[in-house]
Each structure stands twice: as structure tokens, then as C-alpha cells.
Design an enzyme around this catalytic site. Sequence first.
Site, short mmCIF file in Angstrom:
data_model
loop_
_atom_site.label_atom_id
_atom_site.label_comp_id
_atom_site.label_asym_id
_atom_site.label_seq_id
_atom_site.Cartn_x
_atom_site.Cartn_y
_atom_site.Cartn_z
N ASP A 78 -2.90 2.43 -6.05
CA ASP A 78 -1.77 2.22 -5.06
C ASP A 78 -1.77 1.36 -4.37
OD1 ASP A 78 -3.99 2.88 -3.62
OD2 ASP A 78 -2.72 4.19 -2.29
N GLU A 79 -2.23 -0.07 -4.79
CA GLU A 79 -2.39 -1.01 -4.14
C GLU A 79 -2.05 -2.50 -4.82
OE1 GLU A 79 -5.65 -1.97 -1.15
OE2 GLU A 79 -5.97 0.51 -1.09
N ASP B 67 0.92 -1.30 -0.17
CA ASP B 67 0.06 0.21 -0.13
C ASP B 67 1.07 1.31 0.00
OD1 ASP B 67 -1.98 1.60 0.24
OD2 ASP B 67 -2.86 0.87 2.24
#
Length: 437
Positions: free
Chosen positions: A111-112, A19
Amino acid sequence: MISQPLTIHSWPRAIMHIDADAFFASCEQAIHPELKGMPVVTGKERGIVAAASYEAKAKGVERGMRLFEAKKVCPDVVLLPSDYETYSLFSIRMFEIVRRFSPDVEEYSIDEAFVDLTGMRRSFHGHYSHIAQRVQETITRELGISVSIGVSLSKVLAKIGSKHKKPGGLTIIPGNEIHIYLAKLPVEKIWGIGANTSAFLRKFGITTALEFAVGKEEFIKTYLSKPYQEIWHELNGRSVYPVIRESKSDYKSISKTKTFTPPSKDEEFIFAQLTKNLENACIKARRHHLMASRLIIFLRRQDFRDMGIELKLNRYTAYPVEIVGLLKDGFREVYDPDTLYRSTGIVLAGLQSGTSVQYTIFDDVPRIEKMVKIYNAVDEISSRFGKHTIQHASSLQTKLQVQHEGDRGDIPVRKNELFKGENRRQRLGLPVLSAKV
DNA sequence: TCTGGGGTCCTAGGACCC
DNA sequence: TCTGGGGTCCTAGGACCC
């Protein structure tokens, strides 16, 4: 109702969740080194904080905060509009790095990522934490942003791990320590359990993730639906959610909405907004070689109530000219001249892959073929000169209103050297990831 | 969190059939 | 007029996510 039996992987998994920390703000700081160490906030274009750098968070800036509030608690805050295209490029780079360590990567959001590390200890001569550490170091070194990582027996537990310590955290949750992490975690913080379900669980005295996890199967099955039964297994270290490698390309629906300020009751203007949404959705559908069979239109009133209608298309299509007549009909059904609206939206649903037009015996074939040619040309020109170089006359109205698109202020816009010579995502024909905000 | 934009999955219940 | 049991397909709407 008989629910599907759950698949539980018999072999213990090792799942890693990565993350990125304050992703949007970190990307801005990576591109603009002069912003490093400064409180940076993105979201200028819509007036609320989309992402805040840790310097800003330290001064009390929170996500979702109004910008004037952010300025109050942190007067030296640097406000920037969100630049999704640049963040998408960082995102692509980040996933490339992760894939060097394992091919089993799921791009969960901009974003993960989830990575299935099961069985990979050998190739890295050591513990899973060493793999995680190397991933973390590589991303920071090459992209200049930091990430937090969790590793555990399931996706839900890995997520708890990555959230446990931020920024730059690395948390391994082995089976015999699960209870330690769950005991401190309120139920509503579990991935997949929202306000509604946690309120329900509280009625039964369940307030922590641990209390939920140790709940009797009998109880879980009686009172909760499938998604929550799955989460319950995952919390107990039994993996039911696989890491999905395939990159996303088959959409179930494509939607476009846009809010306008100030709110309006102007029929032509509102319809123009709707048309523009339709064009955007169709562009996206064509890019993914998808065609729609259903169209949902909605107008959002100032009181946030949505008034909508669903229409069936007489054949699969991704061409606005074929739909715009129906759009007008639907719009007339929903629109009320005495109501103020704040946004419009459309959803293309009932999607099917394919690019060829389906003809019926009533169709004017040469006309349709001409239309397809025109749209191919439009898509080509747009990909070279930018979106909306060409647009429908009915959506022109949107240009007449002063659009409050956030400008970049006095921060010069520069491309990171990382992306030198690289074309924008759309030009590569890559999907633009939906962004987390 | 007084509210942007883009998605997914699940369930109940109606319509219809044998 | 009332009575079964079972299946399928479809849609609305809820809940949740980033």
C-alpha cells in the site's frame, strides 16, 4: 572497520511518498459499498485487528487490538478476514495509476509507493503539490480508496510528510520548513529508528527528530552505524536513498511460517506443518525461478522461543522431494516430544536464479528428470485449480486438524467490477506482494 | 500491542590464508 | 614459544520495516 562512503545526490531531489489510508479496510469498503461509513476491521482470521477503517478508529479501535476488545469499544464493528488477493489487485491498480504521472515509481509495499518527481514540474505546468493532488484525486476516483501523500527532499522526509496528516492528507515539506516538522516528531517515529536506537539516543538527551537531525556529524559517526548515518543525512534534506524502479523479483530468502491453534506436541502433526511450509516456499521459489542452497528450520515454542537448525543442501534445488529427507533429519534434531509448539517455519536461503537441475556424477539423471516433469505438472495444475490441489502425503496431516480459517460471515463475497474478467494474481504469474499488516 | 507472516541490511567475530 | 600485519569468506545475530 572502514564503512563505505555514502552517496549523496548533489542535485536536490523531489520525492513523493504515497500511503494508502487504512488500506485493507478501505478495499473492503470499496468492494462492499454497503460498508461505507461503517466501522470495518480486517484480521478476523487471526483474532487481532490488522486494519481498521477510520470509522472504527474514531470509536477507539486500534491496530493490533484483540478482536474482543474491538467489539467492546465498538459493538457494531464489522469483522472480516483479510483477503490478500483482492488487496493485491487494488495495489496493482494503484501503482498503474501512479505510473501515469511518472515512470520513476518504487512499489515499496502493498500500500505504499515512492516516486521521484525531480525535474517533473515542467511537464505538469506547476508545483509538485499539483502533481500530488492529481495522483490523489485519480486514485480516489478510480479505486474508491483514499491515500495520504508527502513530498520533500528525501524519502525519509517524504514519509514524515505522508504520515503528518491522515487520511487524505497532502503535505509538502520544503527545505526551509523541515525543522518545523521534525521538532514535533519523537525520534522513534522516524522511519528506520526503532525502540532500541531511540532508547540509546535518549541517553544522550536526544528525544525529537530535530535534536537528532541537528546532531554533530562527529557524534553520529562515532556512535551510530551506517543506516543511522544515512537517516541523519536524509533528515537534513540530503537524499541518499534512491527510488528503486525495478520490481522486486530477486529474493535473498524465502520463508514460510504458520501458527496453529491450539499449540501441539504431536510429532507427526508438527512435521506435517513443516512439510507444508516447505512446499509453499518451494512453490514460490519455482515461480520466481530460484533455487536454494540452504535450509533453515525452526519450531516456535509456546513461550515464543525459537528452536532452529540450519542445513546445507548438497545442490541448488526448489523441489521438496529432494529436501524432505533432510527436513526430517533436521526436525528430529530440534523436536522435543515434551514441548508444546505454536508454529513452525522454514527459510530457503542462499538463493540463486535458474531452473535447471545441477547434476553431480552420483545423480540418477532419469529419476531427477522425471521428478522435474512431475513438479512442472503440479505447478501447472495448481495454477489452474488452486494451490494444494496436489500435495505431499506427509503434509496431509495438516488437513486432519480443524482449521480455523475465518469465514466471510454474512458479508457476501463479490468481486469488484474493477476486476471483472481479471484472473487472480498467481495465474498471471505475478508475484504476490508481501502484505503489510 | 502479549506476539501473524514475510522480508532486508549491517556488523562483529571466527576460520583460514599469506 | 613468542611475535606482526593484512586480507577474504562466512555466519550468527541484531535491528528494523510493512
